[in-house]
Scaffold this motif. Structure first.
Motif, PDB file in Angstrom:
ATOM      1  N   ILE A 132       0.837  -1.205   0.000  1.00 59.00           N
ATOM      2  CA  ILE A 132       0.000   0.000   0.000  1.00 59.00           C
ATOM      3  C   ILE A 132       0.874   1.258   0.000  1.00 59.00           C
ATOM      4  N   ARG A 133       1.925   1.257   0.809  1.00 59.47           N
ATOM      5  CA  ARG A 133       2.838   2.415   0.843  1.00 59.47           C
ATOM      6  C   ARG A 133       3.491   2.638  -0.520  1.00 59.47           C
ATOM      7  N   GLN A 134       3.881   1.563  -1.210  1.00 62.32           N
ATOM      8  CA  GLN A 134       4.512   1.677  -2.528  1.00 62.32           C
ATOM      9  C   GLN A 134       3.553   2.258  -3.561  1.00 62.32           C
ATOM     10  N   LYS A 135       2.293   1.952  -3.463  1.00 60.43           N
ATOM     11  CA  LYS A 135       1.303   2.351  -4.460  1.00 60.43           C
ATOM     12  C   LYS A 135       0.661   3.708  -4.164  1.00 60.43           C
ATOM     13  N   THR A 136       0.794   4.193  -2.924  1.00 56.76           N
ATOM     14  CA  THR A 136       0.194   5.468  -2.541  1.00 56.76           C
ATOM     15  C   THR A 136       1.015   6.618  -3.119  1.00 56.76           C
ATOM     16  N   PRO A 137       0.375   7.528  -3.847  1.00 59.75           N
ATOM     17  CA  PRO A 137       1.133   8.596  -4.495  1.00 59.75           C
ATOM     18  C   PRO A 137       1.674   9.645  -3.521  1.00 59.75           C
ATOM     19  N   THR A 138       2.868  10.082  -3.819  1.00 62.03           N
ATOM     20  CA  THR A 138       3.487  11.260  -3.203  1.00 62.03           C
ATOM     21  C   THR A 138       3.921  12.144  -4.358  1.00 62.03           C
ATOM     22  N   ALA A 139       4.147  13.403  -4.082  1.00 59.57           N
ATOM     23  CA  ALA A 139       4.579  14.311  -5.145  1.00 59.57           C
ATOM     24  C   ALA A 139       5.870  13.803  -5.801  1.00 59.57           C
ATOM     25  N   LYS A 140       6.816  13.388  -4.993  1.00 58.44           N
ATOM     26  CA  LYS A 140       8.090  12.910  -5.529  1.00 58.44           C
ATOM     27  C   LYS A 140       7.890  11.665  -6.401  1.00 58.44           C
ATOM     28  N   ALA A 141       7.095  10.724  -5.925  1.00 54.59           N
ATOM     29  CA  ALA A 141       6.866   9.479  -6.670  1.00 54.59           C
ATOM     30  C   ALA A 141       6.155   9.742  -7.991  1.00 54.59           C
ATOM     31  N   GLU A 152       2.942  20.991  -5.483  1.00 50.08           N
ATOM     32  CA  GLU A 152       2.128  21.872  -4.650  1.00 50.08           C
ATOM     33  C   GLU A 152       0.745  21.323  -4.312  1.00 50.08           C
ATOM     34  N   VAL A 153       0.269  20.318  -5.040  1.00 46.93           N
ATOM     35  CA  VAL A 153      -1.104  19.849  -4.815  1.00 46.93           C
ATOM     36  C   VAL A 153      -1.181  18.876  -3.649  1.00 46.93           C
ATOM     37  N   ASP A 154      -2.393  18.696  -3.140  1.00 51.39           N
ATOM     38  CA  ASP A 154      -2.613  17.774  -2.032  1.00 51.39           C
ATOM     39  C   ASP A 154      -2.789  16.337  -2.550  1.00 51.39           C
ATOM     40  N   MET A 155      -2.928  15.407  -1.633  1.00 50.43           N
ATOM     41  CA  MET A 155      -3.047  13.986  -1.971  1.00 50.43           C
ATOM     42  C   MET A 155      -4.243  13.723  -2.879  1.00 50.43           C
ATOM     43  N   CYS A 156      -5.354  14.384  -2.615  1.00 49.64           N
ATOM     44  CA  CYS A 156      -6.561  14.178  -3.419  1.00 49.64           C
ATOM     45  C   CYS A 156      -6.298  14.528  -4.887  1.00 49.64           C
ATOM     46  N   LYS A 157      -5.670  15.671  -5.127  1.00 51.97           N
ATOM     47  CA  LYS A 157      -5.395  16.079  -6.507  1.00 51.97           C
ATOM     48  C   LYS A 157      -4.311  15.202  -7.139  1.00 51.97           C
ATOM     49  N   LEU A 158      -3.357  14.724  -6.351  1.00 52.60           N
ATOM     50  CA  LEU A 158      -2.369  13.785  -6.897  1.00 52.60           C
ATOM     51  C   LEU A 158      -3.063  12.518  -7.400  1.00 52.60           C
ATOM     52  N   GLN A 159      -4.002  12.019  -6.611  1.00 46.18           N
ATOM     53  CA  GLN A 159      -4.743  10.832  -7.030  1.00 46.18           C
ATOM     54  C   GLN A 159      -5.593  11.116  -8.269  1.00 46.18           C
ATOM     55  N   LEU A 160      -6.208  12.292  -8.316  1.00 42.17           N
ATOM     56  CA  LEU A 160      -6.991  12.664  -9.489  1.00 42.17           C
ATOM     57  C   LEU A 160      -6.101  12.807 -10.720  1.00 42.17           C
ATOM     58  N   PHE A 161      -4.898  13.362 -10.533  1.00 37.37           N
ATOM     59  CA  PHE A 161      -3.955  13.485 -11.640  1.00 37.37           C
ATOM     60  C   PHE A 161      -3.586  12.103 -12.175  1.00 37.37           C
ATOM     61  N   LEU A 162      -3.263  11.182 -11.273  1.00 33.61           N
ATOM     62  CA  LEU A 162      -2.933   9.820 -11.705  1.00 33.61           C
ATOM     63  C   LEU A 162      -4.109   9.180 -12.432  1.00 33.61           C
ATOM     64  N   ILE A 164      -0.097   4.428  -7.850  1.00 35.00           N
ATOM     65  CA  ILE A 164       1.104   4.394  -8.680  1.00 35.00           C
ATOM     66  C   ILE A 164       1.196   3.027  -9.338  1.00 35.00           C
ATOM     67  N   GLU A 165       1.122   3.020 -10.655  1.00 37.37           N
ATOM     68  CA  GLU A 165       1.146   1.763 -11.391  1.00 37.37           C
ATOM     69  C   GLU A 165       2.242   1.728 -12.443  1.00 37.37           C
ATOM     70  N   GLU A 166       2.291   2.750 -13.309  1.00 32.92           N
ATOM     71  CA  GLU A 166       3.201   2.714 -14.443  1.00 32.92           C
ATOM     72  C   GLU A 166       3.673   4.116 -14.799  1.00 32.92           C
ATOM     73  N   LYS A 167       4.669   4.172 -15.663  1.00 32.22           N
ATOM     74  CA  LYS A 167       5.211   5.454 -16.114  1.00 32.22           C
ATOM     75  C   LYS A 167       4.167   6.217 -16.912  1.00 32.22           C
ATOM     76  N   ILE A 168       4.300   7.541 -16.931  1.00 28.12           N
ATOM     77  CA  ILE A 168       3.417   8.412 -17.697  1.00 28.12           C
ATOM     78  C   ILE A 168       4.263   9.097 -18.759  1.00 28.12           C
ATOM     79  N   GLU A 169       3.972   8.784 -20.005  1.00 33.55           N
ATOM     80  CA  GLU A 169       4.704   9.400 -21.107  1.00 33.55           C
ATOM     81  C   GLU A 169       4.111  10.780 -21.376  1.00 33.55           C
ATOM     82  N   VAL A 170       4.959  11.799 -21.382  1.00 34.56           N
ATOM     83  CA  VAL A 170       4.506  13.168 -21.607  1.00 34.56           C
ATOM     84  C   VAL A 170       4.843  13.563 -23.042  1.00 34.56           C
ATOM     85  N   GLU A 171       3.820  14.025 -23.748  1.00 34.72           N
ATOM     86  CA  GLU A 171       3.995  14.536 -25.103  1.00 34.72           C
ATOM     87  C   GLU A 171       3.557  15.994 -25.115  1.00 34.72           C
TER      88      GLU A 171
END
Length: 123
Positions: free
Chosen positions: A10-19, A47-57, A66-73
């Motif tokens: 659970i700790r590995q999969k929980t998003p943090t800004a750095k992760a 700068e965002v909180d945990m809720c927005k990090l999860q929404l971003f993912l 946290i599952e996989e890499k995100i390719e940015v174009e």
């Protein structure tokens, strides 16, 4: 599964800004404009909180975890069409290059992430 192992997973999969920032895969050779927009995105994630990090993912990958890499174009759009886009099946985030400053990117992401238009629920 022992509780300690489960808590570790659970700790590995929980998003943090750095992760989440480490999940981002940018093009190898970026222009100065691409580098600037990439910096805005990283600042936003920091700068965002945990809720927005999860929404971003969820916006980028379809999952709150946290599952996989995100390719940015980077994409060319007009000011009128400017908005981040994503393809969750392949975890691609498409960012417009027409952001003149950080508040514009922050405003667009906040609008997208807090709207209920794109919410995906599996029944």
């Amino acid at each position: 599964m022992p509780p300690d192992v489960l808590h570790g997973v659970i700790r590995q999969k929980t998003p943090t800004a750095k992760a989440v920032k480490e999940l981002l895969m940018f093009p190898l050779n970026m222009s100065p404009l691409q580098t600037t927009v990439a910096r805005y995105l990283k600042r936003y994630l920091g700068e965002v909180d945990m809720c927005k990090l999860q929404l971003f993912l969820r916006f980028c990958t379809g999952s709150n975890l946290i599952e996989e890499k995100i390719e940015v174009e980077f994409i060319e759009t007009s000011e009128f069409q400017r908005r981040p886009q994503s393809h969750t099946c392949s975890s691609i985030l498409k960012l417009p290059l027409c952001y003149h400053n950080y508040p514009e990117l922050r405003s667009d992401f906040n609008s997208i992430l807090t709207s209920s238009v794109w919410v995906m629920d599996i029944i």
